[in-house]
Motif scaffolding. Structure first.
Motif, PDB file in Angstrom:
ATOM      1  N   MET A   1       0.821  -1.211   0.000  1.00  0.00           N
ATOM      2  CA  MET A   1       0.000   0.000   0.000  1.00  0.00           C
ATOM      3  C   MET A   1       0.854   1.259   0.000  1.00  0.00           C
ATOM      4  O   MET A   1       1.908   1.297   0.625  1.00  0.00           O
ATOM      5  CB  MET A   1      -0.863   0.044   1.256  1.00  0.00           C
ATOM      6  N   PRO A   2       0.368   2.277  -0.650  1.00  0.00           N
ATOM      7  CA  PRO A   2       1.053   3.565  -0.541  1.00  0.00           C
ATOM      8  C   PRO A   2       0.866   4.161   0.848  1.00  0.00           C
ATOM      9  O   PRO A   2      -0.016   3.739   1.588  1.00  0.00           O
ATOM     10  CB  PRO A   2       0.354   4.426  -1.593  1.00  0.00           C
ATOM     11  N   SER A   3       1.707   5.121   1.205  1.00  0.00           N
ATOM     12  CA  SER A   3       1.585   5.750   2.523  1.00  0.00           C
ATOM     13  C   SER A   3       0.910   7.099   2.404  1.00  0.00           C
ATOM     14  O   SER A   3       1.019   7.772   1.393  1.00  0.00           O
ATOM     15  CB  SER A   3       2.950   5.954   3.150  1.00  0.00           C
TER      16      SER A   3
ATOM     17  N   GLY B  85       0.402  -0.162  -4.676  1.00  0.00           N
ATOM     18  CA  GLY B  85       0.899   1.149  -5.095  1.00  0.00           C
ATOM     19  C   GLY B  85       1.326   1.239  -6.541  1.00  0.00           C
ATOM     20  O   GLY B  85       1.289   2.304  -7.148  1.00  0.00           O
TER      21      GLY B  85
ATOM     22  N   TYR C 198      -9.677   4.639   0.435  1.00  0.00           N
ATOM     23  CA  TYR C 198      -8.434   4.179  -0.176  1.00  0.00           C
ATOM     24  C   TYR C 198      -7.531   3.718   0.949  1.00  0.00           C
ATOM     25  O   TYR C 198      -7.062   4.532   1.735  1.00  0.00           O
ATOM     26  CB  TYR C 198      -7.754   5.312  -0.936  1.00  0.00           C
TER      27      TYR C 198
ATOM     28  N   THR D 204      -4.482   2.871   3.006  1.00  0.00           N
ATOM     29  CA  THR D 204      -3.088   3.306   2.971  1.00  0.00           C
ATOM     30  C   THR D 204      -2.416   3.001   4.293  1.00  0.00           C
ATOM     31  O   THR D 204      -3.072   2.779   5.287  1.00  0.00           O
ATOM     32  CB  THR D 204      -2.976   4.830   2.756  1.00  0.00           C
TER      33      THR D 204
ATOM     34  N   GLY E 128      -7.064   4.593   6.149  1.00  0.00           N
ATOM     35  CA  GLY E 128      -7.082   5.012   4.757  1.00  0.00           C
ATOM     36  C   GLY E 128      -7.720   6.364   4.596  1.00  0.00           C
ATOM     37  O   GLY E 128      -8.171   6.976   5.551  1.00  0.00           O
TER      38      GLY E 128
ATOM     39  N   ASP F 254       0.068   5.064  -6.612  1.00  0.00           N
ATOM     40  CA  ASP F 254       0.917   5.699  -5.618  1.00  0.00           C
ATOM     41  C   ASP F 254       0.839   7.226  -5.725  1.00  0.00           C
ATOM     42  O   ASP F 254       0.633   7.927  -4.728  1.00  0.00           O
ATOM     43  CB  ASP F 254       2.359   5.254  -5.890  1.00  0.00           C
TER      44      ASP F 254
ATOM     45  N   ILE G 273      -2.610   8.660  -4.776  1.00  0.00           N
ATOM     46  CA  ILE G 273      -2.800   8.754  -3.325  1.00  0.00           C
ATOM     47  C   ILE G 273      -2.004   9.923  -2.761  1.00  0.00           C
ATOM     48  O   ILE G 273      -2.474  10.639  -1.868  1.00  0.00           O
ATOM     49  CB  ILE G 273      -2.398   7.428  -2.637  1.00  0.00           C
TER      50      ILE G 273
ATOM     51  N   ASN H  76      -3.630  12.839  -0.772  1.00  0.00           N
ATOM     52  CA  ASN H  76      -3.149  13.113   0.577  1.00  0.00           C
ATOM     53  C   ASN H  76      -2.813  14.593   0.753  1.00  0.00           C
ATOM     54  O   ASN H  76      -3.146  15.193   1.765  1.00  0.00           O
ATOM     55  CB  ASN H  76      -1.922  12.245   0.861  1.00  0.00           C
TER      56      ASN H  76
END
Lengths: 156, 194
Positions: A48-50, A121, A145, A147, B36, B133, B136, B140
């Motif tokens: 998973m992406p952070s 990811g 999503y 993460t 998440g 990636d 996100i 974020n």
């Protein structure tokens, strides 16, 4: 005679361990209650992406999961696949999956269902967008999503 | 005949059995909490031709292409400056054509106070070839921008940060003052990625 007496005085009394099983049982019940057994075996890569601005997923019973990523077994190819429950699925299967997930919940809870997208990811957004469009069509609008949580400063 | 009492069961090994079970559950337990970014998808549109008109100056367009590069408001941008850009865009700039329009909101919970709010919307558009990636990371940064604005508003009106607000009614007021206005455009395939 006096020899025996002095020896008896030195002996410390044995600790009463009769309540030990009760204590252990208490711990046991705690873990039994908090344990969530994994229901599905994830067959796709899940790195998973952070993100830093994450929220906790509350009420796990109201969350349904969609896994997306390249298959762990290399003979199944390197294209990103969707996994619903325990099987690989195509994009057309998503509405049925959503309907089934709804059926499994109480009527009052149905509109509270969150769909958690567990996406690797490295996946390209194409697949994710397709899934999102299907979810929109089936009116499953609350999504999450998934993460990893990191501090804002640690994001590269 | 004397009544026979049942022999006492030796409970000495009870602890061992319980320990065994305990260790089994300890090993199988997963304590990880799922975290998440929560988002709400827009409801399906009945008529795709019908477009809601939003004035150009009210929209901050963010495009992510298939090479994970950013285009913010027509100029190449970077992820590190995105947050500040969004905060700057959504801020109140009276009499400035480059920034979104301003409307007046009357908040009953604050004693009918009239507060200026921006009509701005952040529009996020990604290509099919964009990596998840990157997507996100952009999401974020947007979330960070809006959380920061909520914190500011919360400190201004209630003296504490948004996350430390205990009263749910107060959180609702802040959510009304700083709505998370991120719109995701209909998908498009321009980069040829799949």
């Amino acid at each position: 005679m006096s020899r025996f007496k002095s020896k008896k005085g030195k002996d410390s009394p044995a600790i009463n361990t009769s309540s030990l099983p009760d204590i252990i049982f208490m711990l046991l019940f705690f873990f039994m209650v908090t344990t969530v057994m994994r229901e599905v075996t994830v067959m796709v890569k899940q790195n998973m992406p952070s993100a830093s601005e994450v929220q906790k997923l509350e009420r796990k019973s109201l969350v349904s999961f969609i896994y997306i990523g390249t298959p762990k077994e290399s003979k199944l190819g390197t294209n990103a696949r969707i996994q619903l429950n325990d099987v690989f699925a195509n994009i057309e299967d998503v509405p049925l999956f959503v309907a089934r997930e709804r059926e499994a919940r109480d009527e009052a809870d149905r509109k509270l269902i969150t769909t958690s997208l567990k996406v690797d990811g490295e996946t390209k957004m194409g697949v994710v967008t397709d899934v999102k469009q299907e979810l929109r069509k089936s009116n499953a609008l609350k999504i999450n999503y998934s993460t990893k949580k990191v501090k804002a400063g640690d994001l590269k | 005949m004397a009544k026979r009492t049942a022999p006492e069961i030796n409970a000495g090994s009870m602890a061992d059995i319980a320990f065994l079970l305990l260790i089994f559950f300890l090993v199988t337990t997963t304590m990880d909490i799922d975290t998440g970014i929560t988002r709400k998808l827009p409801p399906p549109i009945d008529n795709p031709d019908e477009n809601i008109d939003v004035k150009d100056r009210n929209v901050l367009k963010i495009l992510v292409n298939s090479h994970d590069m950013l285009l913010v408001d027509g100029k190449p941008g970077s992820i590190s400056t995105l947050k500040d850009k969004v905060i700057d865009f959504m801020g109140i700039h009276p009499n400035n054509d480059k920034y979104p329009e301003i409307k007046e909101v009357e908040v009953e919970e604050l004693g009918g106070k009239i507060i200026l709010a921006s009509k701005g919307v952040v529009s996020l558009k990604n290509d099919r070839g964009t990596s998840y990636d990157m997507y996100i990371r952009v999401q974020n940064e947007l979330a960070r921008a809006f959380n920061e604005m909520k914190d500011d508003a919360s400190v201004q009106y209630y003296g504490v940060k948004y996350t430390q607000l205990v009263d749910e009614a107060k959180s609702k007021v802040i959510n009304k003052l700083v709505p998370v206005r991120v719109s995701e455009a209909e998908p498009e395939n321009i980069g040829g990625g799949n």
